[in-house]
Design an enzyme around this catalytic site. Sequence first.
Site, PDB file in Angstrom:
ATOM      1  CG  LEU A 286      -2.243  -0.974   1.175  1.00 37.45           C
ATOM      2  CD1 LEU A 286      -2.705  -1.172   2.569  1.00 37.45           C
ATOM      3  CD2 LEU A 286      -3.006  -0.730  -0.024  1.00 37.45           C
ATOM      4  CB  ILE A 289       0.249   1.286  -4.722  1.00 35.44           C
ATOM      5  CG1 ILE A 289       0.687  -0.306  -5.007  1.00 35.44           C
ATOM      6  CG2 ILE A 289      -0.928   1.906  -5.671  1.00 35.44           C
ATOM      7  CD1 ILE A 289      -0.769  -1.029  -5.309  1.00 35.44           C
ATOM      8  CG  HIS A 290       0.007   6.831  -0.482  1.00 38.39           C
ATOM      9  ND1 HIS A 290       1.023   7.494  -0.070  1.00 38.39           N
ATOM     10  CD2 HIS A 290      -1.142   7.458  -0.782  1.00 38.39           C
ATOM     11  CE1 HIS A 290       0.237   8.883   0.196  1.00 38.39           C
ATOM     12  NE2 HIS A 290      -0.937   8.641  -0.191  1.00 38.39           N
ATOM     13  CB  THR A 291       5.230   6.170  -2.708  1.00 41.93           C
ATOM     14  OG1 THR A 291       5.012   6.300  -1.471  1.00 41.93           O
ATOM     15  CG2 THR A 291       6.259   7.127  -3.215  1.00 41.93           C
TER      16      THR A 291
END
Length: 469
Positions: A286, A289-291
Amino acid sequence: MKKIIVAGIGPGSPDDITPAVINAVKEADAVVGYKYYFQFITPYLKPGCECIDTGMKHERERAEQAFQLAEEGKTVVVISSGDAGIYGMAPLIYEMKRERGSDLEVHSLPGISAFQKAASLLGAPVGHDFCVISLSDLMTPWEVIERRIKAAAVGDFVTAVYNPKSHGRYWQLYRLKEIFLSEGRSGNTPVGYVRQAGRAEQEVTVTSLANFDPEEVDMFTIILIGNSQSYNWDGTFITPRGYYRESADAPQKEKKGALIMMESFRTIASELKRQDYPLDHKWALLHAIHTTADFDMENILHTDKNAVSTLYNIIRDGKLNTIVTDVTMVTSGIRKGALQRLGIEAKCYLGDPRVAEMAESLGITRTQAGIRLAVEEHPDALFAFGNAPTALMELCDLIRKGKAHPAGIIAAPVGFVHVKESKHMVKPFTDIPKIIVEGRKGGSNLAATLCNAILTFDDAEQLKPGRDL
């Protein structure tokens, strides 16, 4: 008077029947409803009033009987428990009026719904946006119900659940719990359920989503599931409206940035190809992917089994106090609040004056020289690479020579030359917890966020990634 009044008589206590409904019942020539409910309105009936019971699951026959009586010139009250407009008789009566082309007057009187009564007994669980879902698939296909459950979970609604279970429907509530957890709702989310709300047999329970046991629930139970801001305070289930958002001592309040990050993580979690990742790997995924906004991370992010939790526990227990990075951009991206909270130092040696001298004298890159110096002073550090494959290759060489004993390795250098090879070189060290971004992809921001995933792993179960922002 040729009139039908559809009235909600509340969940079951005489105290919860509204004055308007009592007055309507007093005027009725006939009352139509399920026989169990007559006990609540009998004291208000005028002499000679007919009480007509059509039995359980005979709602259409009940409505037809009401129209027949009203067409004879009688004032008819059709009673439903709770609010007649919420899973009650009101929609059916209005549809039948349309179907028959009837000119009868139809009025609907609201009642206290079962979920409102349950909410009042639990505390204040519906203080913000909420929805109500029935798990009964008698009228609605389960596929539709499941889509609604997912929408409620993803939308972070406080959710009231009607018809949670029956003799023939035993698994649907388990599935609802599974969906809420898989869509990012924390296991600590408060769940309240009330059996026989407002009646003598009333039972009130507050627990958490993780500990909620569907076996404790039956068809007479209303369930309320909190949102991401709900909390259990001394047995009271509260969903804040926001009035105390600025108060320093308000429990479980999140800063704006943290709230945005939490919502982003929930969105990412809902869009993953798989929902069964171990929490340890999922937390790192998570963050990655967020970054990067790159869902290819599902294919290329590798974590050794329990690597994230193992490294967090070492840090928490005070056995690791240094993170070494290959470039300063990685160091800059590691949350300062997390480092301070856990007593950790993040260091990059590129700025050390010894590095340039060593690199020039030995004919190696500055990042290689930085790793050599780091290993001399911190051989047991967590090493994080986001830029330089030569630095990662240098660490591998020092490990093989017995000079470095890393607590863990984050291998995320980016580029086209020696990048893949450097990542392959680190894999044989099976006794060292590793997080690897396979292939050419990587970057300083990615290496930093994977460090942050480790430092905040104690927030993973609650899916609250915004700590230390």
